[in-house]
Design a protein around this motif. Sequence first.
Motif, PDB file in Angstrom:
ATOM      1  N   THR A 188       0.850  -1.190   0.000  1.00 39.66           N
ATOM      2  CA  THR A 188       0.000   0.000   0.000  1.00 39.66           C
ATOM      3  C   THR A 188       0.889   1.244   0.000  1.00 39.66           C
ATOM      4  OG1 THR A 188      -1.825  -1.094   1.132  1.00 39.66           O
ATOM      5  CG2 THR A 188      -1.729   1.297   1.298  1.00 39.66           C
ATOM      6  N   ARG A 189       0.602   2.164  -0.897  1.00 38.62           N
ATOM      7  CA  ARG A 189       1.451   3.337  -1.094  1.00 38.62           C
ATOM      8  C   ARG A 189       0.872   4.552  -0.382  1.00 38.62           C
ATOM      9  NH1 ARG A 189       0.789   2.842  -7.385  1.00 38.62           N
ATOM     10  NH2 ARG A 189      -1.293   2.516  -6.521  1.00 38.62           N
ATOM     11  N   LEU A 211       3.937  -0.270   4.791  1.00 33.72           N
ATOM     12  CA  LEU A 211       3.499   0.567   3.677  1.00 33.72           C
ATOM     13  C   LEU A 211       4.710   1.134   2.949  1.00 33.72           C
ATOM     14  CD1 LEU A 211       0.974   0.479   5.665  1.00 33.72           C
ATOM     15  CD2 LEU A 211       0.295   2.610   4.582  1.00 33.72           C
ATOM     16  N   THR A 212       4.521   1.512   1.698  1.00 30.61           N
ATOM     17  CA  THR A 212       5.578   2.104   0.898  1.00 30.61           C
ATOM     18  C   THR A 212       5.342   3.605   0.789  1.00 30.61           C
ATOM     19  OG1 THR A 212       5.780   0.070  -0.410  1.00 30.61           O
ATOM     20  CG2 THR A 212       6.745   2.071  -1.325  1.00 30.61           C
ATOM     21  N   VAL A 213       6.232   4.389   1.379  1.00 30.71           N
ATOM     22  CA  VAL A 213       6.134   5.845   1.295  1.00 30.71           C
ATOM     23  C   VAL A 213       6.734   6.266  -0.041  1.00 30.71           C
ATOM     24  CG1 VAL A 213       6.768   8.046   2.333  1.00 30.71           C
ATOM     25  CG2 VAL A 213       6.258   6.081   3.801  1.00 30.71           C
ATOM     26  N   VAL A 214       5.892   6.715  -0.957  1.00 29.69           N
ATOM     27  CA  VAL A 214       6.346   7.016  -2.317  1.00 29.69           C
ATOM     28  C   VAL A 214       6.554   8.504  -2.563  1.00 29.69           C
ATOM     29  CG1 VAL A 214       5.339   4.936  -3.321  1.00 29.69           C
ATOM     30  CG2 VAL A 214       3.949   7.016  -3.170  1.00 29.69           C
ATOM     31  N   PRO A 226       8.541   6.005  -6.985  1.00 30.19           N
ATOM     32  CA  PRO A 226       7.487   4.990  -7.047  1.00 30.19           C
ATOM     33  C   PRO A 226       7.876   3.673  -6.383  1.00 30.19           C
ATOM     34  CG  PRO A 226       7.790   6.053  -9.186  1.00 30.19           C
ATOM     35  CD  PRO A 226       8.921   6.501  -8.327  1.00 30.19           C
ATOM     36  N   GLY A 228       9.587   3.533  -3.632  1.00 25.82           N
ATOM     37  CA  GLY A 228       9.658   3.770  -2.195  1.00 25.82           C
ATOM     38  C   GLY A 228      10.859   4.602  -1.799  1.00 25.82           C
ATOM     39  N   THR A 264      -0.075  12.139  -6.388  1.00 31.25           N
ATOM     40  CA  THR A 264       0.770  10.942  -6.402  1.00 31.25           C
ATOM     41  C   THR A 264      -0.078   9.683  -6.521  1.00 31.25           C
ATOM     42  OG1 THR A 264       2.469  12.007  -5.050  1.00 31.25           O
ATOM     43  CG2 THR A 264       2.437   9.613  -5.059  1.00 31.25           C
ATOM     44  N   ASP A 265       0.421   8.716  -7.267  1.00 29.32           N
ATOM     45  CA  ASP A 265      -0.266   7.434  -7.420  1.00 29.32           C
ATOM     46  C   ASP A 265      -0.087   6.650  -6.121  1.00 29.32           C
ATOM     47  OD1 ASP A 265      -1.662   5.374  -8.517  1.00 29.32           O
ATOM     48  OD2 ASP A 265      -0.087   4.721  -9.888  1.00 29.32           O
ATOM     49  N   ALA A 266      -1.006   6.863  -5.188  1.00 30.26           N
ATOM     50  CA  ALA A 266      -0.931   6.248  -3.870  1.00 30.26           C
ATOM     51  C   ALA A 266      -2.345   6.000  -3.353  1.00 30.26           C
ATOM     52  CB  ALA A 266      -0.166   7.149  -2.898  1.00 30.26           C
ATOM     53  N   GLU A 267      -2.454   5.039  -2.454  1.00 26.17           N
ATOM     54  CA  GLU A 267      -3.762   4.726  -1.871  1.00 26.17           C
ATOM     55  C   GLU A 267      -4.098   5.649  -0.700  1.00 26.17           C
ATOM     56  OE1 GLU A 267      -2.607   2.009  -4.511  1.00 26.17           O
ATOM     57  OE2 GLU A 267      -1.472   2.134  -2.606  1.00 26.17           O
TER      58      GLU A 267
END
Length: 392
Positions: A188-189, A211-214, A226, A228, A264-267
């Motif tokens: 999950t971003r 989680l991935t901090v993008v 993207p 991370g 940003t492409d993140a959830e």
Amino acid sequence: MSAPLMSLVWTDHVTGRQGFLVVDRLVRGVASGGLRMRPGCTLEEVTGLARGMTMKEALHYDPEGRYVPLGGAKGGIDCDPRDPGAYPLLVRYLRAMRPYIESLWTTGEDLGLTQDLVDRAAAEAGLVSSVQAVYPLLDDETAARRRLADAFAVEVDGLGLDELAGGCGVAESALTALDRAGVPHRGTRVAVQGLGTMGGATARFLARAGLTVVAVADVKGTIANPAGLDVEALLRARDAYGTVDRAVLRPGDLELPGDAWLGTDAEVLVPAAVSYAIDTANEHLVTARWIVEAANMPVLPEAEERLTARGVTVLPDVVVNSGTNAWWWWTLFGDIGPDADEAFAHMRRSMRALVGLMLDRAESDGTTPRAAAHALVTDRLPVIAERFGWYR
């Protein structure tokens, strides 16, 4: 709820800059709320923040706990904290507010100010402490003050417990929403606006949860990757205002415009910097499923309506970032000791319970999490008033 109990506008005799104090409500004669310093700060902004503090205090009411809710208040100063004259201005403001801080307003760090800076300026202004108004409510003032001082001395991997406590609460709010939706943490971003006290700690907890901090944003712009970001490296490279030294960026880390974090492409998006960050002019950029309000009032109501209509869930500030304030009082009143593991465990339990209650209420009422949080406050205020006296 009715109008604030007290609104005060102060004009600095040296610079002509203005400061504000709004006391929304008093419980047992005391109100709680931090002091922010930012250019463009207004009385209207501080009034909204003070009402939010009333709500945060009420939401953390636990009849079995030692900490009992206070009223809500907030202070603000219209000045850039980086201005060379900012610190002397802060001292003059606190000196002018000294009668209120001594008797009814407990305050501390907020946007633009660290607790160390507030404490130093408070001492120079002749105050015993920025929270001394609460001392008469304590069973053992000496033990309580020692407990809080010991807690502020605790560090975990280079960050102070006082900084980490609030971020733990924000992260747990996000994780609770993910868990209820059945979304796995890993992969999950998340994008974070602001890498100061709240944003930095939140980024750490979310990264350590898988989680991935993008993307992260500061005053210089957005740093994105993207695949991370190395959150710990960025935290070590911050200055006192949360600005990251770009020399630590790795190959693959991108430098983008300041508002790029929003699209940003993140959830998950975590606005953790300024108020009014998401409005009707930029909300269309949001592609995330959740917005987790680590900052105070970062999403304007009209923007939230549009976001909700297209399936974005906004977890409101009055719940999400309420853990910072609660941690102070849990520690001072003795619900927890000056220990990081104990503080994090208590924070996680409390925030999971509160966020879960809010989301249950939103589902049963067919409304938004913010409306559900307001409903919970409405339910609790009469109980608090009956036990501790009305908010006057």
